[in-house]
Design an enzyme around this catalytic site. Structure first.
Site, PDB file in Angstrom:
ATOM      1  N   PRO A   1       9.735   8.489  -2.283  1.00 13.83           N
ATOM      2  CA  PRO A   1      10.392   7.677  -1.249  1.00 13.83           C
ATOM      3  C   PRO A   1      11.167   8.521  -0.245  1.00 13.83           C
ATOM      4  CG  PRO A   1      10.772   6.739  -3.433  1.00 13.83           C
ATOM      5  CD  PRO A   1      10.130   8.084  -3.648  1.00 13.83           C
TER       6      PRO A   1
ATOM      7  N   GLU B   1      11.483   8.589 -13.665  1.00 17.44           N
ATOM      8  CA  GLU B   1      12.506   8.660 -12.609  1.00 17.44           C
ATOM      9  C   GLU B   1      12.161   9.712 -11.558  1.00 17.44           C
ATOM     10  OE1 GLU B   1      14.908   6.517 -12.069  1.00 17.44           O
ATOM     11  OE2 GLU B   1      14.112   5.486 -13.821  1.00 17.44           O
TER      12      GLU B   1
ATOM     13  N   ARG C   1     -11.895   8.490   5.477  1.00 20.00           N
ATOM     14  CA  ARG C   1     -12.573   7.670   6.484  1.00 20.00           C
ATOM     15  C   ARG C   1     -12.479   8.290   7.879  1.00 20.00           C
ATOM     16  NH1 ARG C   1     -12.268   2.506   6.550  1.00 20.00           N
ATOM     17  NH2 ARG C   1     -11.979   2.177   8.748  1.00 20.00           N
TER      18      ARG C   1
ATOM     19  N   ASP D   1     -10.432   1.343  15.013  1.00 14.25           N
ATOM     20  CA  ASP D   1      -9.429   0.780  14.106  1.00 14.25           C
ATOM     21  C   ASP D   1      -8.025   0.864  14.706  1.00 14.25           C
ATOM     22  OD1 ASP D   1     -11.188   0.104  12.070  1.00 14.25           O
ATOM     23  OD2 ASP D   1     -11.004   2.050  11.065  1.00 14.25           O
TER      24      ASP D   1
END
Ligand code: SAM
Length: 247
Positions: A94, A121, A159, A174
């Protein structure tokens, strides 16, 4: 390009690598994927890879030593395969830079990397400080492990490789692609022409290329303005919107 993935759950990658349009890229090695389990490099009868956190508190922490041995094995295999050194070492976390098109496009042009999937953790900070060169996040939420983030990066990178999608260049149509000035994609329709009383927009049935392109561009502009107005501002600031777009 070669990715070496360090994960306690290599089996999670099997269905991912064998499914969908990108599987050929993994199978052919165009986007090579090699899986490494720190447990295979742990010592003792229990092959322990985690321990309780110093200072107390909930959960477990991934130990530095098995991770380091696993990382060294991956590096050795890359050397033997003639991969360029040093490979970037990416931790999914994160804390990291959020994955966006521009970030993915950079990795798609690179030589690959060693990807670290955290669990519990997280990893002992001393291992991170010693070895990790980049941190990437999937967004402002917490996953149980880095594997889904690793798959997201691999899929998005694969991709963008030439020839991977069935339709050459279709990734340029896209959302977020510079070829579409970074706008969101337009809506898509297929047969039948009328479904539950709802008709396909007339311009798409016109057979008139310029009319279809104008309709798609207008849809991209209005959808982006509604859902992600900051992308319109970016396109405008870069001088990508013309008088018809602004009309
Ligand atoms: N204690 C950590 C925290 O609060 O930031 C969360 C640990 S999480 C349960 C276990 C692992 O999942 C992390 O080490 C990381 O590798 C991965 N992870 C969790 N959320 C993520 C995210 N948003 N993006 C990328 N990886 C993530």
């Amino acid at each position: 390009m070669r990715f070496d993935i360090i994960t306690l759950f290599p089996e999670l990658f099997t269905p991912f690598l064998e499914s969908g349009v990108t599987r050929r890229a993994y199978a052919s090695g165009q986007v090579g994927v090699h899986l490494w389990n720190p447990r295979d490099h742990a010592q003792g009868n229990y092959r322990r890879v985690d321990d309780r956190p110093f200072g107390g508190g909930p959960g477990m922490v991934m130990m530095a030593e098995p991770l380091q041995r696993c990382l060294e094995a991956a590096r050795q295999a890359r050397r033997e395969a003639g991969e360029p050194e040093p490979a970037p070492v990416v931790l999914f976390s994160p804390i990291g830079t959020t994955l966006r098109h521009a970030v993915v496009a950079e990795w798609a042009q690179g030589q690959g990397a060693i990807l670290l999937c955290g669990r519990y953790e997280g990893l002992d900070q001393r291992f991170i400080d010693t070895h990790v060169t980049h941190q990437l996040s999937l967004g402002d939420f917490v996953l149980s492990g880095g594997e889904i983030a690793a798959m997201a990066l691999l899929d998005a990178v694969a991709r963008l490789q030439p020839g991977v999608l069935n339709d050459e260049g279709s990734f340029q149509q896209d959302s977020f692609n510079p070829a579409l000035d970074g706008l969101l994609d337009c809506p898509h329709y297929t047969r039948p022409e009328v479904w539950e009383g709802r008709e396909v927009p007339a311009p798409l049935l016109s057979g008139h290329h310029a009319q279809i392109e104008r309709w798609r561009r207008d849809q991209r502009l209005s959808i982006t303005a509604r859902h992600r107005p900051e992308l319109i501002e970016q396109a405008r600031a870069q001088g990508l919107l013309n008088a018809k777009d602004e009309g």
